[in-house]
Design an enzyme around this catalytic site. Structure first.
Site, PDB file in Angstrom:
ATOM      1  N   ARG A   1      -1.059  -1.955  -6.851  1.00  0.00           N
ATOM      2  CA  ARG A   1      -1.480  -2.707  -5.952  1.00  0.00           C
ATOM      3  C   ARG A   1      -2.331  -3.922  -6.802  1.00  0.00           C
ATOM      4  O   ARG A   1      -2.156  -5.041  -6.669  1.00  0.00           O
ATOM      5  CB  ARG A   1      -2.115  -2.306  -4.804  1.00  0.00           C
ATOM      6  CG  ARG A   1      -2.528  -3.436  -3.719  1.00  0.00           C
ATOM      7  CD  ARG A   1      -2.908  -2.616  -2.421  1.00  0.00           C
ATOM      8  NE  ARG A   1      -3.314  -3.468  -1.451  1.00  0.00           N
ATOM      9  CZ  ARG A   1      -2.897  -4.068  -0.470  1.00  0.00           C
ATOM     10  NH1 ARG A   1      -1.673  -4.139  -0.440  1.00  0.00           N
ATOM     11  NH2 ARG A   1      -3.592  -4.691   0.266  1.00  0.00           N
TER      12      ARG A   1
ATOM     13  N   ARG B   1       0.618  -1.059   0.006  1.00  0.00           N
ATOM     14  CA  ARG B   1      -0.027  -0.149   0.076  1.00  0.00           C
ATOM     15  C   ARG B   1       0.840   1.297   0.028  1.00  0.00           C
ATOM     16  O   ARG B   1       1.959   1.299   0.253  1.00  0.00           O
ATOM     17  CB  ARG B   1      -1.057   0.050   1.289  1.00  0.00           C
ATOM     18  CG  ARG B   1      -1.900  -1.245   1.331  1.00  0.00           C
ATOM     19  CD  ARG B   1      -2.614  -1.277   2.676  1.00  0.00           C
ATOM     20  NE  ARG B   1      -3.772  -2.024   2.736  1.00  0.00           N
ATOM     21  CZ  ARG B   1      -3.414  -3.325   3.476  1.00  0.00           C
ATOM     22  NH1 ARG B   1      -2.264  -3.631   4.051  1.00  0.00           N
ATOM     23  NH2 ARG B   1      -4.245  -4.364   3.420  1.00  0.00           N
TER      24      ARG B   1
ATOM     25  N   HIS C   1      -4.479  -8.622   3.243  1.00  0.00           N
ATOM     26  CA  HIS C   1      -6.070  -8.735   3.431  1.00  0.00           C
ATOM     27  C   HIS C   1      -6.453  -9.439   4.696  1.00  0.00           C
ATOM     28  O   HIS C   1      -5.865 -10.677   4.924  1.00  0.00           O
ATOM     29  CB  HIS C   1      -6.730  -9.069   2.044  1.00  0.00           C
ATOM     30  CG  HIS C   1      -6.743  -8.219   0.894  1.00  0.00           C
ATOM     31  ND1 HIS C   1      -7.058  -8.617  -0.330  1.00  0.00           N
ATOM     32  CD2 HIS C   1      -6.361  -7.068   0.807  1.00  0.00           C
ATOM     33  CE1 HIS C   1      -6.907  -7.621  -1.195  1.00  0.00           C
ATOM     34  NE2 HIS C   1      -6.719  -6.732  -0.506  1.00  0.00           N
TER      35      HIS C   1
ATOM     36  N   HIS D   1      -2.168   3.268  -5.987  1.00  0.00           N
ATOM     37  CA  HIS D   1      -2.793   2.102  -5.617  1.00  0.00           C
ATOM     38  C   HIS D   1      -3.242   1.111  -6.919  1.00  0.00           C
ATOM     39  O   HIS D   1      -3.647  -0.196  -6.623  1.00  0.00           O
ATOM     40  CB  HIS D   1      -4.277   2.588  -5.163  1.00  0.00           C
ATOM     41  CG  HIS D   1      -5.020   1.498  -4.181  1.00  0.00           C
ATOM     42  ND1 HIS D   1      -4.421   1.095  -2.869  1.00  0.00           N
ATOM     43  CD2 HIS D   1      -5.967   0.779  -4.288  1.00  0.00           C
ATOM     44  CE1 HIS D   1      -5.142   0.050  -2.564  1.00  0.00           C
ATOM     45  NE2 HIS D   1      -6.348  -0.167  -3.324  1.00  0.00           N
TER      46      HIS D   1
ATOM     47  N   TYR E   1     -10.239  -9.692  -7.355  1.00  0.00           N
ATOM     48  CA  TYR E   1      -9.410  -9.815  -8.621  1.00  0.00           C
ATOM     49  C   TYR E   1      -9.837 -10.953  -9.605  1.00  0.00           C
ATOM     50  O   TYR E   1      -9.185 -10.958 -10.556  1.00  0.00           O
ATOM     51  CB  TYR E   1      -7.878  -9.950  -8.097  1.00  0.00           C
ATOM     52  CG  TYR E   1      -7.504  -8.701  -7.109  1.00  0.00           C
ATOM     53  CD1 TYR E   1      -7.370  -7.289  -8.063  1.00  0.00           C
ATOM     54  CD2 TYR E   1      -7.392  -8.633  -5.806  1.00  0.00           C
ATOM     55  CE1 TYR E   1      -7.067  -6.243  -7.317  1.00  0.00           C
ATOM     56  CE2 TYR E   1      -7.109  -7.668  -5.177  1.00  0.00           C
ATOM     57  CZ  TYR E   1      -6.807  -6.439  -5.917  1.00  0.00           C
ATOM     58  OH  TYR E   1      -6.436  -5.206  -5.066  1.00  0.00           O
TER      59      TYR E   1
ATOM     60  N   LYS F   1      -2.224  -2.697   7.989  1.00  0.00           N
ATOM     61  CA  LYS F   1      -3.211  -2.230   8.684  1.00  0.00           C
ATOM     62  C   LYS F   1      -3.209  -2.954  10.164  1.00  0.00           C
ATOM     63  O   LYS F   1      -2.866  -4.318  10.250  1.00  0.00           O
ATOM     64  CB  LYS F   1      -4.528  -2.400   8.132  1.00  0.00           C
ATOM     65  CG  LYS F   1      -4.688  -1.750   6.929  1.00  0.00           C
ATOM     66  CD  LYS F   1      -6.070  -1.644   6.088  1.00  0.00           C
ATOM     67  CE  LYS F   1      -6.389  -0.799   4.981  1.00  0.00           C
ATOM     68  NZ  LYS F   1      -7.718  -0.987   4.442  1.00  0.00           N
TER      69      LYS F   1
END
Length: 300
Positions: free
Chosen positions: A246, A150, A269, A243, A278, A174
């Site tokens: 990514r 990211r 994720h 982004h 995707y 995250k």
């Protein structure tokens, strides 16, 4: 209490207690102001502290009829939830009318990605300046595509997070969850050359890997500008942002047969459902190949 006083208190609450960004403060106070304007026009006998959930639903329906997107409406719902939570904590309302509101679900957009041939041709053939800015800019693009990290992860990346011996980078994602990402071997030479030039800068050293020309840690808008500077004139795409790399990383891996669970882990994720979007891009590509290649694909 009149509406201007409520808005002033709400703004102060967002700034001082919630420590919200200026963007959020402006957006939320604007949304609440729009609700107050709606009430004065459609339900003049109602004030903000006396509305019901049905009143708020009416405003949401009116916004939808005006053509406002589900994302914008959901943002306004978030503003209202914050506003009425504030009123409840201050004892200005007993019940929260926002409890009946449910976020709208919209059609998911397929991730935009760069075409493999175009991107590889650019990275392989573009003549970056052989100096610190040129090495840094190329490293930014190669890291984004080679690791799928990211934007925030790249900005926070430290030099000590790079392991040149085994070709991996430690990324703090995250919720402060760390993960290891392998990177392509050609990056080893590029990183080594970049660090060598970075150490020559006549500025105090910083732990962050990516720095500006003045030696200060890179920031998000700086990375955005680098990406757009090189890709906007050369790569066909509706967007040119960090982004997109990514999305491109994940899509290209999937196209080459990579396991979806492995891609999930590489992207960081929390659940597989976030990665599954995707597969739609890859399925669309397979359908196009099928139509072009199968003898009966075009038969009615």
């Amino acid at each position: 209490m009149d509406h201007p006083s409520l808005l002033a208190l709400f703004e102060a609450y967002l700034t001082a207690e919630r420590r919200a960004s200026l963007h959020t403060v402006v957006a939320y106070t604007t949304d609440v102001t729009q609700l107050i304007d709606y009430l004065s026009e459609q339900i003049p006998e109602k004030i903000a502290t006396a509305v019901t959930g049905q009143d708020l639903r009416g405003w949401m329906m009116a916004l939808a009829k005006e053509g406002l997107s589900h994302r914008s409406i959901n943002r306004k719902m978030a503003a209202l939830r914050a506003f009425y939570a504030f009123l409840a904590t201050k004892g200005l309302m007993v019940e929260r009318p926002t409890d009946v509101l449910k976020s709208l679900k919209g059609k998911k957009r397929l991730p935009i990605f760069f075409q493999e041939k175009e991107l590889l041709a650019f990275l392989d053939q573009y003549l970056f300046p052989v100096n610190f800015p040129g090495l840094r800019d190329r490293l930014i693009l190669e890291l984004l595509y080679g690791t799928g990290m990211r934007l925030a992860e790249l900005v926070a990346l430290c030099q000590t997070d790079i392991n040149l011996e085994n070709g991996t980078v430690k990324v703090l994602g995250k919720r402060d969850k760390a993960r290891m990402i392998p990177f392509p071997k050609p990056l080893i030479q590029l990183i080594t050359a970049y660090i060598r030039e970075k150490e020559k800068l006549d500025h105090p050293p910083t732990p962050q890997l990516i720095v500006t020309n003045t030696g200060k840690p890179a920031y998000p808008m700086f990375i955005y500008r680098v990406v757009k500077k090189y890709l906007a004139p050369t790569i066909r795409s509706s967007q040119h942002s960090p982004h997109i790399f990514r999305h491109t990383f994940a899509t290209h891996l999937l196209d080459k047969g990579a396991d979806l669970q492995a891609i999930k882990d590489l992207l960081g994720h929390a659940s597989l459902s976030a990665t599954q979007i995707y597969t739609h891009n890859s399925l669309t590509r397979l359908k196009e190949i099928f139509k072009k290649a199968h003898p009966r694909a075009e038969e009615s």
